[in-house]
Write an enzyme that holds these catalytic residues in place. Structure first.
Site, PDB file in Angstrom:
ATOM      1  N   TYR A   1     111.112 -42.900  59.517  1.00  0.00           N
ATOM      2  CA  TYR A   1     109.953 -42.017  59.650  1.00  0.00           C
ATOM      3  C   TYR A   1     110.015 -41.291  60.992  1.00  0.00           C
ATOM      4  O   TYR A   1     110.928 -40.512  61.218  1.00  0.00           O
ATOM      5  CB  TYR A   1     108.670 -42.841  59.456  1.00  0.00           C
ATOM      6  CG  TYR A   1     107.412 -42.013  59.517  1.00  0.00           C
ATOM      7  CD1 TYR A   1     107.297 -40.816  58.816  1.00  0.00           C
ATOM      8  CD2 TYR A   1     106.330 -42.428  60.282  1.00  0.00           C
ATOM      9  CE1 TYR A   1     106.151 -40.044  58.880  1.00  0.00           C
ATOM     10  CE2 TYR A   1     105.178 -41.670  60.347  1.00  0.00           C
ATOM     11  CZ  TYR A   1     105.096 -40.480  59.655  1.00  0.00           C
ATOM     12  OH  TYR A   1     103.963 -39.726  59.729  1.00  0.00           O
TER      13      TYR A   1
ATOM     14  N   LYS B   1     108.038 -43.275  29.179  1.00  0.00           N
ATOM     15  CA  LYS B   1     109.367 -42.650  29.222  1.00  0.00           C
ATOM     16  C   LYS B   1     109.968 -42.739  30.625  1.00  0.00           C
ATOM     17  O   LYS B   1     111.197 -42.908  30.777  1.00  0.00           O
ATOM     18  CB  LYS B   1     109.289 -41.199  28.761  1.00  0.00           C
ATOM     19  CG  LYS B   1     109.092 -41.075  27.257  1.00  0.00           C
ATOM     20  CD  LYS B   1     109.561 -39.761  26.684  1.00  0.00           C
ATOM     21  CE  LYS B   1     109.623 -39.849  25.164  1.00  0.00           C
ATOM     22  NZ  LYS B   1     110.144 -38.646  24.521  1.00  0.00           N
TER      23      LYS B   1
END
Length: 392
Positions: A36, A91
């Site tokens: 980060y 899915k």
């Protein structure tokens, strides 16, 4: 506990079926600085100057957007964006578990084609591909066409390309079982929405040109205003002129080699099967109830029967396609899901069945090697396309 209670409890316990897992540990200040701040500033400045590098250094290079507006969910109809979310979430789970592909489910409000295209374009920079799902025809045709033209990433509509690919794979082997040439088959397609029209176009591309398109008002003709322009344009290509208008399935089934149903339950009869050519092929793919009960079709002397259900042999299901397809698209850097690519995947799936029989014309959903076969078909296709490009 009922099956409904069991399903609800499972999904509630996990708040859905997906989670986000990190690729890097953050255990100390050094990890934090690299993953980060301040490390991301290095990436941000580089990508700001060279936006194309985002796909190398961020998740956008491996993430698929699974997008629905819930306007045409199989077996349920128009249940809205929220109602469509469980389908695309499921899915996304299959993408990850079967092919290692990262996909995120996104629902969008049912808006105009312009607004839908604009919305997807505006978020497309975060993704490596777009998977459209359960969007009603004819809107889905224009949405996919426009996105494919305007985006530099693959755009795929599972209800169109996915269905077409599996149907062709099954038909390739069904023709072998009945001893007929694929290109000689005379085929009726009943139900010419997103799936039916895409299937018709792929079959036509590979040389199956004896096609008759039937929908709720009967045979589709080139000037019948009850049908959308996409249906009429393809009917014109097939020579379905006004002389066919209002003719029903029972009127045109005589002498046909194959019936492909992508429509609704119980609209085909034993008598219809009996009017077909010798050794008829029946793909009754409506879910959850097929166009004709397989037992009725079998008693009527159908030679090969396929359905969309796992309850019977020969389940024609898009799950055979989409996990491996997007794995291959991303691996090969393919930007367009054209007819040549679709045919290559169909042939690869068909080739998995070395000796087709009436009970086995497509691989099973959980057969080992399905994802690998589809992925390798795309990699091979990309290699051929690359060589052709160099040669030309």
């Amino acid at each position: 506990m009922t099956e409904q209670d069991d399903v609800l409890k499972l999904h509630e316990r996990h708040t859905g079926v997906l989670n986000i897992a990190s690729e890097l540990p953050v255990d100390d200040r050094k990890d934090l600085a690299r993953a980060y701040t301040p490390g991301v500033a290095i990436l941000s400045k580089l990508i700001a100057s060279h936006p194309e590098l985002k796909d190398r250094y961020t998740m956008s290079g491996k993430l698929v957007a699974l997008i629905t507006d819930g306007s045409a969910v199989l077996g349920l109809g128009n249940i809205g964006p929220a109602g469509g979310l469980p389908v695309i979430e499921g899915k996304a789970l299959l993408y990850k578990d079967l092919a290692g592909v990262n996909a995120v489910p996104i629902s969008v409000n049912q808006a105009s084609v312009d607004e839908t295209v604009r919305t997807i374009k505006n978020i497309a920079g975060s993704f490596a591909g777009i998977h459209l799902e359960d969007i009603a025809a004819p809107r889905c045709f224009e949405i996919e066409d426009r996105l494919a033209q305007q985006l530099d990433i693959p755009v795929y509509h599972d209800d169109q390309e996915g269905t077409a690919i599996v149907v062709l794979a099954g038909l390739i082997n069904a023709a072998k079982v009945v001893g007929k040439s694929l290109n000689s088959l005379k085929v009726v397609i009943n139900g010419v929405g997103a799936s039916g029209l895409a299937t018709a176009k792929l079959l036509y591309h590979v040389g199956i040109t004896h096609l008759t398109l039937v929908d709720k008002n009967g045979v589709i003709t080139k000037n019948d205003g009850r049908y959308n322009r996409y249906q009429r344009e393809f009917a014109a290509k097939l020579g379905q002129d006004d002389s066919f208008k209002n003719r029903q399935l029972s009127d045109v089934i005589r002498g046909k080699d194959a019936f492909i149903g992508l429509s609704t339950a119980n609209l085909m009869t034993a008598e219809d099967v009996g009017r077909m050519a010798d050794a008829p092929i029946i793909f009754a793919l409506a879910n959850p109830i097929p166009e004709i009960d397989p037992e009725i079709a079998n008693n009527a002397k159908a030679a090969v029967i396929a359905t969309g259900s796992s309850q019977y042999p020969n389940q024609v299901n898009n799950i055979l396609v989409f996990p491996g397809l997007f794995k291959g698209l991303l691996s090969a850097g393919i930007k367009h899901v054209g007819y040549g690519l679709q045919a290559a995947v169909s042939n690869a799936l068909a080739s998995m069945i070395v000796n087709p029989t009436a009970e086995e014309i497509v691989p099973g959903v959980f057969d080992e090697g399905v994802v690998k076969t589809v992925t390798n078909a795309l990699l091979a296709y990309a290699g051929k396309a690359s060589k052709a490009l160099v040669t030309d």
